[in-house]
Design a protein around this motif. Structure first.
Motif, short mmCIF file in Angstrom:
data_model
loop_
_atom_site.label_atom_id
_atom_site.label_comp_id
_atom_site.label_asym_id
_atom_site.label_seq_id
_atom_site.Cartn_x
_atom_site.Cartn_y
_atom_site.Cartn_z
N ASN A 7 -6.60 -58.85 40.49
CA ASN A 7 -6.33 -58.13 39.25
C ASN A 7 -4.90 -58.25 38.77
O ASN A 7 -4.64 -58.29 37.58
N GLY A 8 -3.97 -58.26 39.71
CA GLY A 8 -2.57 -58.23 39.29
C GLY A 8 -1.64 -58.35 40.47
O GLY A 8 -1.84 -59.20 41.35
N GLY A 9 -0.66 -57.45 40.51
CA GLY A 9 0.43 -57.54 41.49
C GLY A 9 -0.01 -57.68 42.94
O GLY A 9 0.55 -58.48 43.68
N LEU A 10 -1.02 -56.89 43.31
CA LEU A 10 -1.44 -56.88 44.71
C LEU A 10 -2.01 -58.23 45.13
O LEU A 10 -1.70 -58.73 46.22
N GLY A 11 -2.82 -58.83 44.27
CA GLY A 11 -3.42 -60.13 44.58
C GLY A 11 -2.39 -61.24 44.55
O GLY A 11 -2.43 -62.18 45.35
N ASN B 255 0.74 -49.77 51.82
CA ASN B 255 0.29 -48.96 50.68
C ASN B 255 0.93 -49.52 49.40
O ASN B 255 2.08 -49.94 49.41
N HIS B 256 0.15 -49.56 48.31
CA HIS B 256 0.67 -50.11 47.05
C HIS B 256 0.65 -49.12 45.89
O HIS B 256 0.82 -49.52 44.75
N THR B 257 0.36 -47.86 46.16
CA THR B 257 0.31 -46.93 45.03
C THR B 257 0.71 -45.51 45.40
O THR B 257 0.48 -45.06 46.52
N GLU C 258 -1.17 -46.94 30.97
CA GLU C 258 -0.33 -45.92 30.34
C GLU C 258 0.98 -45.72 31.10
O GLU C 258 2.02 -45.53 30.49
N TYR C 259 0.91 -45.79 32.45
CA TYR C 259 2.15 -45.53 33.18
C TYR C 259 3.17 -46.65 33.01
O TYR C 259 4.37 -46.45 33.19
N LYS C 260 2.70 -47.86 32.66
CA LYS C 260 3.63 -48.98 32.44
C LYS C 260 4.25 -48.91 31.04
O LYS C 260 5.20 -49.60 30.73
N GLY D 244 5.59 -48.99 52.68
CA GLY D 244 5.59 -49.02 51.23
C GLY D 244 6.22 -50.32 50.79
O GLY D 244 6.73 -51.09 51.62
N VAL D 245 6.22 -50.59 49.46
CA VAL D 245 6.59 -51.91 48.97
C VAL D 245 7.91 -51.94 48.19
O VAL D 245 8.26 -52.96 47.61
N ALA D 246 8.62 -50.80 48.18
CA ALA D 246 9.99 -50.75 47.64
C ALA D 246 10.61 -49.49 48.22
O ALA D 246 9.89 -48.57 48.65
N ASN E 4 -10.75 -53.82 37.97
CA ASN E 4 -9.95 -52.61 37.85
C ASN E 4 -8.76 -52.69 38.78
O ASN E 4 -8.91 -53.13 39.91
N ASP E 5 -7.61 -52.24 38.31
CA ASP E 5 -6.47 -52.22 39.21
C ASP E 5 -6.23 -50.84 39.80
O ASP E 5 -5.17 -50.51 40.27
N GLU E 6 -7.27 -50.02 39.77
CA GLU E 6 -7.30 -48.83 40.60
C GLU E 6 -8.73 -48.62 41.04
O GLU E 6 -9.65 -49.20 40.45
N ALA F 258 -8.59 -58.05 49.70
CA ALA F 258 -9.78 -58.21 48.85
C ALA F 258 -9.46 -59.09 47.64
O ALA F 258 -10.36 -59.48 46.91
N GLU F 259 -8.16 -59.38 47.42
CA GLU F 259 -7.76 -60.15 46.23
C GLU F 259 -6.69 -61.19 46.58
O GLU F 259 -5.79 -60.91 47.38
N TYR F 260 -6.82 -62.34 45.94
CA TYR F 260 -5.78 -63.38 45.99
C TYR F 260 -5.65 -64.00 44.61
O TYR F 260 -6.66 -64.33 43.98
N LEU G 94 -21.62 -51.27 45.51
CA LEU G 94 -21.39 -52.70 45.67
C LEU G 94 -19.96 -53.00 46.10
O LEU G 94 -19.69 -53.94 46.86
N ARG G 95 -19.01 -52.22 45.60
CA ARG G 95 -17.61 -52.41 45.96
C ARG G 95 -17.40 -52.14 47.46
O ARG G 95 -16.71 -52.89 48.15
N LEU G 96 -18.01 -51.07 47.96
CA LEU G 96 -17.90 -50.78 49.39
C LEU G 96 -18.58 -51.89 50.20
O LEU G 96 -18.09 -52.29 51.26
N LYS H 262 6.24 -44.00 39.32
CA LYS H 262 4.84 -44.42 39.17
C LYS H 262 4.59 -45.87 39.61
O LYS H 262 3.51 -46.18 40.12
N GLU H 263 5.52 -46.77 39.37
CA GLU H 263 5.31 -48.18 39.74
C GLU H 263 5.77 -48.36 41.18
O GLU H 263 6.95 -48.15 41.47
N ALA H 264 4.85 -48.74 42.06
CA ALA H 264 5.23 -48.82 43.48
C ALA H 264 6.41 -49.77 43.66
O ALA H 264 7.41 -49.42 44.29
O1 HBZ Z 1 0.86 -53.89 43.73
C1 HBZ Z 1 0.47 -53.23 42.53
C2 HBZ Z 1 1.47 -52.15 42.18
O2 HBZ Z 1 1.06 -51.45 41.03
C3 HBZ Z 1 2.81 -52.82 41.93
O3 HBZ Z 1 3.80 -51.85 41.71
C4 HBZ Z 1 3.20 -53.65 43.17
O4 HBZ Z 1 4.34 -54.42 42.90
C5 HBZ Z 1 2.06 -54.61 43.56
C6 HBZ Z 1 2.35 -55.35 44.84
O5 HBZ Z 1 2.77 -54.48 45.83
N1 HBZ Z 1 -0.87 -52.72 42.71
C7 HBZ Z 1 -1.93 -53.45 42.33
O6 HBZ Z 1 -1.79 -54.55 41.81
N2 HBZ Z 1 -3.16 -52.91 42.59
C8 HBZ Z 1 -4.33 -53.50 42.30
O7 HBZ Z 1 -4.40 -54.56 41.74
C9 HBZ Z 1 -5.60 -52.82 42.71
C10 HBZ Z 1 -6.76 -53.53 42.71
C11 HBZ Z 1 -7.95 -52.92 43.07
C12 HBZ Z 1 -7.97 -51.58 43.42
C13 HBZ Z 1 -6.79 -50.87 43.44
C14 HBZ Z 1 -5.60 -51.47 43.07
O8 HBZ Z 1 -9.11 -50.99 43.79
#
Ligand code: HBZ
Length: 839
Positions: free
Chosen positions: A133-137, A373-375, A569-571, A451-453, A287-289, A87-89, A296-298, A668-670
């Motif tokens: 949003n961040g790491g996943l994208g 899985n990323h979390t 907060e977890y970071k 998992g990712v680590a 949101n990163d969760e 869903a993200e790049y 709309l998200r679904l 906490k950090e995947a």
């Molecule tokens: O994915 C991150 C993890 O927090 C990080 O530890 C890991 O390195 C990285 C890649 O595996 N997770 C995210 O970035 N998650 C999201 O961005 C996210 C976005 C939309 C959501 C849920 C999570 O609905």
């Protein structure tokens, strides 16, 4: 004339085709041509942006040639293709990356300079696609780069959000969100393919019928239909011809549906329907969760997944293959649960549209899908209220019930008389209001779960996915994340790239383990000196940027101590702040204290609705405001918050770091991936035993890593014993002083209320155990300060970090996915002569 003859004539005159040629003369001509014929401008009136567009189109032409040959090869040959559903790049700016990958940076620079322009300022024109949003994208983007570089057939599917992640501004110390209108000036990298539009249904009801064979079937009569239009972006590989596709879907209203069948004569109603449809891909949820219960998200998730799977089935059938062999030709990776609805959608397509029997369809589905899985945070596992789900996707709800029933029948045989087990494994969460568990759907529908680590995978097996691990241990694997050295080294750190390449050659760019050859150089004083000179220059670049944009003067000889990532907060960005305040207090008490000067740099966005994260930003900027201007501090401490942390801005940050802050609460950090980018660029890490930090520490060896804090097991024990943060506060004077100073209003012009929520959270609950880790963190930071005084040893440690970081390349990660989950092989792409291809 034979093709050979044509080539001969071309070669003898050194004429290159203007759309494929790579010499600087040809490029210069092509840029001028594109400025005229695409931008419709001539030099006297062209803006820098026009030139950017002209250069981008010139580079795109070179890519298209390779792209077309890639698509053609995959069509003709019987290749298995990886489909990455995300869903993200966050690909970052394309132009410079394509110059690096095609190997034409110097030629384009020369071409541009011959026209009296400067390549850096042209590159700076590009708006990055902030479609994540961040790491996943960002991980999805690194994987697309590695897939192409390793010549693995791949398509990345996603959503073409009209507005990406918001731009962050800081006003009076607070985050302000600005809409990201990234498409405003056009996007030269995408090609719309309206002819490949697909229809996606929503809502309505289902009805049973009997088909010609007398079999029971179900028909879905939707309430609404939306069109998906694919927009394709070429993704180049490094110095290979392979050019993959990132296919992003945009929602549009299908005219036939709204204008004729349903809204005859109702012009305004039809336009309304159009607006409603197009809202679907309007904006990325920032949101990163998961946000609970947003319809709309679904809709976004189902929309892009349905478009992508329909597209895949069409490609498969067009290749002349029978539907039954789908899983032999495609493997579909789920980037978290956001596309997990794909399991039910593929079943629907196979059973309802292609009329396969359930069991056959289920075999294909399970073999096609794999889930990452990323979390670990249980509250971050995605679930959908059953009512909402059923009203939007009535047929999928039936299919999920059927999957669940068959799955639980199997479970029942294995765990006789254990209803708790059944309830825990079920795809439906009972109790109160029922919900669909997307992670369970992903697990049941996939042949592999990762998992990712290493720690993350172990904790998945013991925690949130334990029941699935007990059931199917063979499905679980770990694939530790990686990052691409092309963008995260070659592109962002040309100075260090040059120094390293001069010494060990350039094989490391695609074989990062070759960094090992730097080990012996760590012992070479002359090399260390050059290394230091490079780091100093790169720090100066960042200091200049901050001077120009924030008017703050930084000392490039101070420790650049950086924490850049989403605010959470977890970071524990606020743990970092507690250290800053502790240092500040020490200097205030003893103005002659000899401490090495430090520059604390922060960057990161907070989810707009996450009040505590926004307050943490305000705390950082407020502490900076006081510390930066206190004459007693004599510039020994500077605190900078760099606004708008995105790929573009991050590229200035990673190379300039001395110290990388990876200080999340253990467990906490995947994985983290910023930790890898910092290390690759020669920063030392201060970190907890969390995510990939553990493996980074193992790789660089314990002596070269600043470790602190409780382990994930300690944290569990601590909480089980009834964690009381106040005990730490009451028994640690420096900690008490730091927290009291925040509470006193010292950083908020006397306003004691401002940071009260943050202080209360720490003293009353402290769910992320900052107080428990405080002293260990401070002690460790004192060691960092000590170590930095000995520049020569510090540099040696930095070189060893780089020499040993090879494992964290996304190429290694992708090779593991290929071998362990995807069962796919590389396919090399040969370029047909352009003239020949045209003929
Ligand atoms: O994915 C991150 C993890 O927090 C990080 O530890 C890991 O390195 C990285 C890649 O595996 N997770 C995210 O970035 N998650 C999201 O961005 C996210 C976005 C939309 C959501 C849920 C999570 O609905």
């Amino acid at each position: 004339l034979s093709p050979e003859h044509i080539t001969e004539i071309y070669d003898s005159f050194h004429i290159e085709d203007d759309r494929t040629g790579l010499s600087s003369e040809t490029l210069q001509r092509a840029i001028a041509d594109n400025l005229y014929y695409i931008q419709g401008k001539f030099p006297e009136i062209a803006t820098l942006y026009d030139y950017y567009m002209a250069v981008a189109y010139t580079v795109r032409d070179r890519l298209l040639h390779r792209w077309i040959n890639t698509v053609k090869t995959y069509r003709e040959q019987d290749v298995k293709v990886v489909c990455y559903l995300s869903a993200e790049y966050l690909p970052g700016p394309h132009l410079e990356n394509n110059l690096v990958n095609l190997g034409i940076y110097d030629q384009v620079q020369q071409a541009v300079e011959s026209s009296g322009l400067d390549l850096r300022s042209i590159l700076a024109q590009e708006e990055e696609p902030g479609l994540g949003n961040g790491g996943l994208g960002r991980l999805a983007a690194c994987y697309m780069d590695s897939l192409a570089t390793l010549e693995i057939p791949a398509i990345g599917y996603g959503i073409r959000y009209e507005y990406g992640i918001f731009d962050q501004e800081i006003r009076e110390g607070w985050q302000v969100e600005i809409t990201d209108k990234w498409l405003r000036l056009g996007n030269p990298w995408e090609i719309p393919r309206p002819e490949n539009a697909v229809e996606v249904k929503f809502g309505g009801y289902t009805e049973p019928y009997t088909d010609d064979q007398g079999d029971y079937r179900v028909r879905w009569i939707p309430h609404q239909v939306v069109n998906g239009i694919p927009y394709d972006t070429p993704i180049s590989g490094y110095r290979v011809n392979t050019t993959s596709t990132m296919r992003l879907w945009k929602a549009e209203a299908p005219e036939s549906f709204d204008f004729q069948a349903f809204n005859v004569g109702d012009y305004y109603g039809a336009v309304d329907a159009k607006i409603i449809s197009e809202n679907l891909t309007k904006v990325l949820y920032p949101n990163d969760e998961p946000i609970q219960g947003k319809q709309l998200r679904l809709e976004q998730q189902y929309f892009f997944v349905s478009c992508s799977l329909q597209n895949l089935l069409k490609i498969h059938l067009l290749r002349g293959d029978p539907i039954e062999t789908f899983h032999e030709k495609f493997v579909i990776q789920l980037n978290d649960t956001h596309p997990a609805i794909g399991v039910a959608e593929l079943m629907r397509l196979l059973v309802d549209e292609y009329l396969l029997h359930w069991q056959k369809a289920w075999d294909i589905t399970q073999q096609a899908f794999a889930y990452t899985n990323h979390t670990l945070l249980p509250e971050a596992l995605e679930t959908w209220p059953l009512n909402l789900f059923g009203s939007l996707l009535p047929r999928h709800l039936e299919i999920i019930y059927e999957i669940n029933q068959r799955f639980l029948d199997q479970v029942r045989l294995k765990y006789l008389g254990n209803p708790d087990k059944l309830a825990r494994l079920s795809l439906i969460e009972e109790g109160g209001s029922k919900r669909i568990r997307m992670a369970h759907l992903a697990c049941v529908g996939s042949h592999a779960i990762n998992g990712v680590a290493a720690l993350h995978t172990e904790l998945l097996k013991e925690g949130v996915l334990k029941d699935f691990y007990d059931l199917w241990p063979h499905k679980f694997t770990n694939i530790t994340n990686g990052v691409t050295p092309r963008r995260w080294m070659v592109l962002i750190n040309p100075r260090l790239t040059q120094l390293i390449t001069r010494e060990i050659g350039e094989t490391w760019i695609t074989q990062l383990e070759d960094f090992k050859r730097l080990e012996s150089l760590a012992e070479d004083p002359a090399f260390r000196q050059e290394w230091r000179r490079v780091k100093r220059a790169v720090k100066q670049d960042l200091a200049d940027y901050i001077q120009a944009h924030q008017g703050l003067t930084l000392n490039p000889d101070s420790i650049f101590d950086i924490q850049a990532k989403r605010i959470h907060e977890y970071k524990r960005q606020h743990l970092n702040v507690l250290h800053i305040i502790t240092l500040y207090n020490r200097i205030k008490h003893n103005p002659r204290l000899a401490v090495p000067p430090r520059t604390f740099i922060f960057g990161g966005k907070a989810a707009p609705g996450y009040q505590m994260a926004k307050l943490i930003i305000k705390l950082i900027t407020s502490v900076g405001e006081v510390v930066n201007h206190d004459p007693d501090i004599c510039d020994l401490i500077k605190v900078v918050f760099l606004p708008d942390f995105n790929v573009t801005n991050s590229q200035r940050i990673y190379p300039a770091a001395d110290l990388s802050e990876q200080i999340s609460t253990a467990g906490k950090e995947a994985s983290g991936t910023g930790n890898m980018k910092f290390s690759m660029n020669g920063a030392l890490t201060i970190g907890t035993l969390d995510g990939a930090n553990i493996e980074i520490r193992e790789a660089v060896e314990a002596d070269n890593f600043f470790l602190f804090g409780h382990t994930s097991e300690d944290i569990v024990d601590l909480k089980a014993q009834g964690y009381v943060p106040k005990t730490f506060y009451n028994t640690n004077p420096a900690l008490k002083e730091a927290i009291d100073l925040i509470a006193s209003g010292y950083f908020s012009h006397g306003n004691r209320a401002l940071f009260q929520p943050l202080v209360d959270q720490l003293l009353q609950a402290d769910p992320y155990c900052l107080l428990a880790d405080y002293q260990s963190y401070i002690d460790c930071q004192d060691q960092v300060g000590q170590a930095f005084q000995d520049q020569d040893t510090w540099t040696k440690t930095a070189i060893l970090n780089v020499a040993r970081i090879g494992r964290f390349s996304s190429d290694r990660a992708i090779r593991e996915y290929c071998r362990e989950i995807w069962w796919v092989n590389p396919v090399s792409i040969h370029l047909e002569e352009y003239q020949q291809a045209k003929a």
